[in-house]
Write a protein that holds these residues in place. Structure first.
Motif, PDB file in Angstrom:
ATOM      1  N   ALA A  32     -19.945  10.026  -6.127  1.00 34.11           N
ATOM      2  CA  ALA A  32     -18.521  10.065  -5.801  1.00 34.11           C
ATOM      3  C   ALA A  32     -17.676  10.500  -7.000  1.00 34.11           C
ATOM      4  CB  ALA A  32     -18.067   8.699  -5.322  1.00 34.11           C
ATOM      5  N   PRO A  33     -16.841  11.545  -6.841  1.00 37.11           N
ATOM      6  CA  PRO A  33     -15.995  11.993  -7.955  1.00 37.11           C
ATOM      7  C   PRO A  33     -15.105  10.880  -8.496  1.00 37.11           C
ATOM      8  CG  PRO A  33     -16.026  13.650  -6.212  1.00 37.11           C
ATOM      9  CD  PRO A  33     -16.730  12.446  -5.659  1.00 37.11           C
ATOM     10  N   LEU A  34     -14.567  10.018  -7.608  1.00 37.99           N
ATOM     11  CA  LEU A  34     -13.701   8.939  -8.071  1.00 37.99           C
ATOM     12  C   LEU A  34     -14.463   7.996  -8.996  1.00 37.99           C
ATOM     13  CD1 LEU A  34     -10.939   7.425  -7.799  1.00 37.99           C
ATOM     14  CD2 LEU A  34     -12.037   6.069  -6.014  1.00 37.99           C
ATOM     15  N   ALA A  35     -15.700   7.657  -8.630  1.00 38.00           N
ATOM     16  CA  ALA A  35     -16.500   6.762  -9.461  1.00 38.00           C
ATOM     17  C   ALA A  35     -16.816   7.398 -10.809  1.00 38.00           C
ATOM     18  CB  ALA A  35     -17.790   6.399  -8.729  1.00 38.00           C
ATOM     19  N   GLN A  36     -17.185   8.667 -10.791  1.00 40.96           N
ATOM     20  CA  GLN A  36     -17.519   9.351 -12.043  1.00 40.96           C
ATOM     21  C   GLN A  36     -16.317   9.401 -12.977  1.00 40.96           C
ATOM     22  OE1 GLN A  36     -19.859  12.948 -11.948  1.00 40.96           O
ATOM     23  NE2 GLN A  36     -20.498  12.574  -9.847  1.00 40.96           N
ATOM     24  N   GLU A  37     -15.160   9.762 -12.421  1.00 40.67           N
ATOM     25  CA  GLU A  37     -13.971   9.903 -13.257  1.00 40.67           C
ATOM     26  C   GLU A  37     -13.509   8.550 -13.794  1.00 40.67           C
ATOM     27  OE1 GLU A  37     -11.415  12.471 -15.244  1.00 40.67           O
ATOM     28  OE2 GLU A  37     -13.162  12.891 -13.986  1.00 40.67           O
ATOM     29  N   ALA A  38     -13.611   7.513 -12.966  1.00 44.75           N
ATOM     30  CA  ALA A  38     -13.204   6.180 -13.422  1.00 44.75           C
ATOM     31  C   ALA A  38     -14.079   5.722 -14.587  1.00 44.75           C
ATOM     32  CB  ALA A  38     -13.294   5.188 -12.264  1.00 44.75           C
ATOM     33  N   LEU A  39     -15.387   5.913 -14.476  1.00 42.55           N
ATOM     34  CA  LEU A  39     -16.287   5.472 -15.532  1.00 42.55           C
ATOM     35  C   LEU A  39     -16.119   6.314 -16.795  1.00 42.55           C
ATOM     36  CD1 LEU A  39     -19.514   4.640 -13.495  1.00 42.55           C
ATOM     37  CD2 LEU A  39     -17.723   3.108 -14.309  1.00 42.55           C
ATOM     38  N   ARG A  40     -15.834   7.601 -16.619  1.00 44.66           N
ATOM     39  CA  ARG A  40     -15.577   8.444 -17.809  1.00 44.66           C
ATOM     40  C   ARG A  40     -14.384   7.915 -18.597  1.00 44.66           C
ATOM     41  NH1 ARG A  40     -16.562  13.222 -14.464  1.00 44.66           N
ATOM     42  NH2 ARG A  40     -18.511  14.186 -15.089  1.00 44.66           N
ATOM     43  N   ARG A  41     -13.376   7.462 -17.863  1.00 45.58           N
ATOM     44  CA  ARG A  41     -12.136   7.027 -18.501  1.00 45.58           C
ATOM     45  C   ARG A  41     -12.153   5.549 -18.871  1.00 45.58           C
ATOM     46  NH1 ARG A  41      -7.886  10.588 -18.113  1.00 45.58           N
ATOM     47  NH2 ARG A  41      -8.260  12.458 -16.862  1.00 45.58           N
ATOM     48  N   VAL A  57       0.854  -1.189   0.000  1.00 53.23           N
ATOM     49  CA  VAL A  57       0.000   0.000   0.000  1.00 53.23           C
ATOM     50  C   VAL A  57       0.886   1.234   0.000  1.00 53.23           C
ATOM     51  CG1 VAL A  57      -1.755   1.316   1.249  1.00 53.23           C
ATOM     52  CG2 VAL A  57      -1.850  -1.189   1.233  1.00 53.23           C
ATOM     53  N   LEU A  58       0.520   2.216  -0.812  1.00 47.74           N
ATOM     54  CA  LEU A  58       1.252   3.481  -0.876  1.00 47.74           C
ATOM     55  C   LEU A  58       0.298   4.623  -0.598  1.00 47.74           C
ATOM     56  CD1 LEU A  58       3.859   5.062  -1.605  1.00 47.74           C
ATOM     57  CD2 LEU A  58       3.099   4.999  -3.996  1.00 47.74           C
ATOM     58  N   LEU A  59       0.630   5.461   0.396  1.00 48.70           N
ATOM     59  CA  LEU A  59      -0.186   6.629   0.714  1.00 48.70           C
ATOM     60  C   LEU A  59       0.355   7.833  -0.033  1.00 48.70           C
ATOM     61  CD1 LEU A  59      -0.640   6.306   4.602  1.00 48.70           C
ATOM     62  CD2 LEU A  59      -2.123   5.433   2.782  1.00 48.70           C
ATOM     63  N   LEU A  60      -0.502   8.489  -0.801  1.00 47.48           N
ATOM     64  CA  LEU A  60      -0.131   9.732  -1.463  1.00 47.48           C
ATOM     65  C   LEU A  60      -0.689  10.899  -0.675  1.00 47.48           C
ATOM     66  CD1 LEU A  60      -0.600   8.945  -5.250  1.00 47.48           C
ATOM     67  CD2 LEU A  60       1.460   8.781  -3.866  1.00 47.48           C
ATOM     68  N   GLY A  61      -0.168  12.083  -0.959  1.00 52.99           N
ATOM     69  CA  GLY A  61      -0.517  13.230  -0.138  1.00 52.99           C
ATOM     70  C   GLY A  61      -1.742  14.009  -0.547  1.00 52.99           C
ATOM     71  N   ARG A  62      -2.154  13.965  -1.809  1.00 58.39           N
ATOM     72  CA  ARG A  62      -3.244  14.812  -2.269  1.00 58.39           C
ATOM     73  C   ARG A  62      -4.372  13.988  -2.833  1.00 58.39           C
ATOM     74  NH1 ARG A  62      -1.505  18.462  -6.756  1.00 58.39           N
ATOM     75  NH2 ARG A  62      -0.484  16.568  -7.466  1.00 58.39           N
ATOM     76  N   GLY A  63      -5.604  14.347  -2.438  1.00 62.99           N
ATOM     77  CA  GLY A  63      -6.754  13.626  -2.929  1.00 62.99           C
ATOM     78  C   GLY A  63      -6.906  13.692  -4.437  1.00 62.99           C
ATOM     79  N   ASP A  64      -6.482  14.827  -5.058  1.00 63.08           N
ATOM     80  CA  ASP A  64      -6.673  14.942  -6.498  1.00 63.08           C
ATOM     81  C   ASP A  64      -5.635  14.162  -7.298  1.00 63.08           C
ATOM     82  OD1 ASP A  64      -5.325  18.344  -6.869  1.00 63.08           O
ATOM     83  OD2 ASP A  64      -4.505  16.526  -5.989  1.00 63.08           O
ATOM     84  N   ASP A  65      -4.677  13.499  -6.619  1.00 64.76           N
ATOM     85  CA  ASP A  65      -3.740  12.647  -7.329  1.00 64.76           C
ATOM     86  C   ASP A  65      -4.444  11.457  -7.964  1.00 64.76           C
ATOM     87  OD1 ASP A  65      -0.809  13.057  -5.223  1.00 64.76           O
ATOM     88  OD2 ASP A  65      -1.300  13.933  -7.149  1.00 64.76           O
ATOM     89  N   ALA A  66      -5.607  11.108  -7.447  1.00 60.96           N
ATOM     90  CA  ALA A  66      -6.351   9.988  -8.018  1.00 60.96           C
ATOM     91  C   ALA A  66      -6.673  10.233  -9.484  1.00 60.96           C
ATOM     92  CB  ALA A  66      -7.627   9.746  -7.219  1.00 60.96           C
ATOM     93  N   ALA A  67      -7.015  11.477  -9.849  1.00 64.94           N
ATOM     94  CA  ALA A  67      -7.329  11.790 -11.248  1.00 64.94           C
ATOM     95  C   ALA A  67      -6.109  11.586 -12.137  1.00 64.94           C
ATOM     96  CB  ALA A  67      -7.829  13.227 -11.358  1.00 64.94           C
ATOM     97  N   ARG A  68      -4.937  11.904 -11.621  1.00 64.21           N
ATOM     98  CA  ARG A  68      -3.709  11.723 -12.404  1.00 64.21           C
ATOM     99  C   ARG A  68      -3.379  10.245 -12.593  1.00 64.21           C
ATOM    100  NH1 ARG A  68       1.820  11.150 -11.239  1.00 64.21           N
ATOM    101  NH2 ARG A  68       1.388  11.147  -9.010  1.00 64.21           N
TER     102      ARG A  68
END
Length: 314
Positions: free
Chosen positions: A284-293, A255-266
């Motif tokens: 959920a923004p994560l769900a929306q972005e994953a399905l868009r991509r 498991v790797l912890l990143l510092g910023r929530g918006d790193d998920a989009a990257r």
């Protein structure tokens, strides 16, 4: 655009009490759309919201509303809304503030319920009281999910409707540059994370001791023996970051912890799957972005997750 009753250009006041990143992005998107249609828009929110979402660039007037005391904030909002044709509050805190500010006025009030709290005990009881007050004061309650619409009706809303919040696509680093630089190089990103030749799983959550994170870490422990073991990347911040990192180190979890929530989009463009393990979630923004991509999404079936989370998803 002509106004109502000779009051000039239609003026919409949007109120944001803090809220999640998704709520702030939604308010900015609404502001830009209303301005494009000739309306005058004022956004009232804590000062930090303007720095993060830049409502002014979207064409709205921004009025910082300090949330130190509810009375001070209500007085300021009442003054700002003196010529408003409509006030639209986002979230329960903003809804209560608008309810207080508009007392004895006939200004229509719309309140969008984006989320709900899962905190038990006294806070849950106080939340229920607030929901009753806001639901009954609002002209219309908009729920981001079907269960929120039902909740608003049970709390006494005169008019409650489903209004799915589809967020604008998140921008990744470099999207304002040339076409060749719009997406990160997959091999480079995976190499930086240590995910070459192994599955990469991405999630975004607040780093707090809660059941959802416990489930994720337990799952990571169970797949340590796989060859190669998947790498779980968690993007987010929170008060228990150090505690969680100690557990990861102690149990040697992949498991790797990143510092910023918006790193998920990257990271989504190079991920093999996105994980959304939560007790409740709206749109959920994560769900929306994953399905868009077109990234496979594994999620708990709660709140708005089973419903269609965004327009234009694959």
């Amino acid at each position: 655009m002509s106004g109502i009753g000779g009051r000039g250009t239609l003026h919409v006041v949007q109120v944001l009490g803090g809220g999640s990143a998704g709520t702030g992005a939604h308010v900015r998107s609404l502001s830009a759309g209303l301005v494009a249609r000739g309306l005058r828009v004022t956004v009232c929110a804590p000062p930090s919201a303007e720095r993060r979402y830049d409502f002014t660039r979207a064409g709205a007037r921004f009025v910082p509303v300090p949330m130190r005391t509810r009375v001070e904030a209500a007085v300021l909002l009442r003054a700002v809304s003196a010529d408003a044709h409509l006030v639209h509050a986002h979230g329960m805190r903003a809804g209560l503030l608008a309810t207080l500010a508009l007392r004895r006025r006939d200004t229509p009030l719309i309140v969008t319920w984006h989320t709900r709290s899962t905190t038990p005990g006294l806070r849950a009881q106080l939340r229920a009281v607030t929901e009753h007050l806001v639901a009954r004061a609002a002209t219309v309650v908009l729920g981001a999910t079907s269960d929120l619409v039902g909740r608003a009706r049970r709390r006494g809303a005169r008019d409650a409707r489903l209004a799915p919040v589809a967020l604008p696509a998140q921008r990744t680093e470099g999207e304002s540059q040339g076409p060749a630089e719009r997406e990160p190089d997959p091999a480079k990103v995976r190499a930086e994370l240590g995910a070459m030749g192994r599955p990469l799983l991405v999630t975004a959550t607040r780093l707090e001791r809660e059941r959802s994170l416990a489930v994720l870490l337990a799952a990571a422990r169970s797949w340590r023996s796989l060859q190669p073991p998947p790498l779980l990347v968690i993007a987010g911040e929170g008060p228990d970051r150090a505690l969680l990192q100690r557990r990861i180190d102690r149990e040697r979890l992949p498991v790797l912890l990143l510092g910023r929530g918006d790193d998920a989009a990257r990271l989504l463009p190079v991920a093999d799957a996105a994980l959304l393990v939560v007790e409740w979630a709206g749109r959920a923004p994560l769900a929306q972005e994953a399905l868009r991509r077109g990234v496979p999404l594994v999620a708990t079936a709660v709140g708005g997750v089973p419903e269609r989370p965004c327009g234009g998803c694959r």
